[in-house]
Design a protein around this motif. Sequence first.
Motif, PDB file in Angstrom:
ATOM      1  N   ARG A 162      46.289  45.824  64.891  1.00 34.64           N
ATOM      2  CA  ARG A 162      46.501  44.410  63.942  1.00 34.64           C
ATOM      3  C   ARG A 162      47.975  44.052  64.126  1.00 34.64           C
ATOM      4  NH1 ARG A 162      43.657  43.523  59.969  1.00 34.64           N
ATOM      5  NH2 ARG A 162      44.882  42.547  58.618  1.00 34.64           N
ATOM      6  N   THR A 220      52.616  36.672  59.872  1.00 35.45           N
ATOM      7  CA  THR A 220      51.450  36.390  59.294  1.00 35.45           C
ATOM      8  C   THR A 220      50.902  37.845  60.537  1.00 35.45           C
ATOM      9  OG1 THR A 220      51.737  33.602  59.237  1.00 35.45           O
ATOM     10  CG2 THR A 220      49.479  34.933  59.717  1.00 35.45           C
ATOM     11  N   GLU A 221      50.349  38.326  59.159  1.00 35.46           N
ATOM     12  CA  GLU A 221      49.388  39.562  59.494  1.00 35.46           C
ATOM     13  C   GLU A 221      47.680  38.732  60.296  1.00 35.46           C
ATOM     14  OE1 GLU A 221      48.313  44.179  58.141  1.00 35.46           O
ATOM     15  OE2 GLU A 221      50.208  43.454  58.663  1.00 35.46           O
ATOM     16  N   VAL A 222      47.681  39.849  61.412  1.00 40.02           N
ATOM     17  CA  VAL A 222      45.835  39.372  61.625  1.00 40.02           C
ATOM     18  C   VAL A 222      45.228  40.816  62.521  1.00 40.02           C
ATOM     19  CG1 VAL A 222      46.939  37.117  62.776  1.00 40.02           C
ATOM     20  CG2 VAL A 222      46.875  38.690  64.088  1.00 40.02           C
ATOM     21  N   PHE A 265      42.544  42.164  65.053  1.00 40.72           N
ATOM     22  CA  PHE A 265      41.864  41.857  66.899  1.00 40.72           C
ATOM     23  C   PHE A 265      41.316  43.112  66.569  1.00 40.72           C
ATOM     24  CE2 PHE A 265      46.252  42.240  67.186  1.00 40.72           C
ATOM     25  CZ  PHE A 265      46.137  42.908  67.807  1.00 40.72           C
ATOM     26  N   VAL A 325      41.912  37.529  71.298  1.00 42.52           N
ATOM     27  CA  VAL A 325      42.914  36.451  70.026  1.00 42.52           C
ATOM     28  C   VAL A 325      43.083  35.235  71.382  1.00 42.52           C
ATOM     29  CG1 VAL A 325      45.174  37.650  70.488  1.00 42.52           C
ATOM     30  CG2 VAL A 325      44.509  36.678  68.633  1.00 42.52           C
TER      31      VAL A 325
END
Length: 124
Positions: A59, A66-68, A70, A91
């Motif tokens: 992460r 914003t936290e994403v 992958f 990503v």
Amino acid sequence: MIDGFVNANHEAVLPLSLRGPEGQTRKVNAVIDTGYSGSLTLPPALVAELGLPYAFSSRATLADDTEVGFRVHRVTVLWDSKSLHTEADAVGSTPLVGMALLDTHSLYMEITNGGRVVIQPIGL
């Protein structure tokens, strides 16, 4: 030494050769991102095309908070005429070279359309 170029969008671009686990290769143009502390990002479609093996999930928090999440995969990169085994975050839509891949190297850029980008090991 690795040579690249600055494009019309003022991005420093490095041509890279990537190799998957079965020996399949793909040449890509990757943008240097000095704000990215990892090694490499690759679009998920390219990760699938090369059949890159899954390593783990991760992460990250982006600049806008914003936290994403992958997936991270293993890839071989031709780096300064040598095969370098590294990890790539799956990503985005543009391959990115991060600061971890540039570790122990110097970076020279001429910031103009068509300008030179030169990466070389520190101490040469």
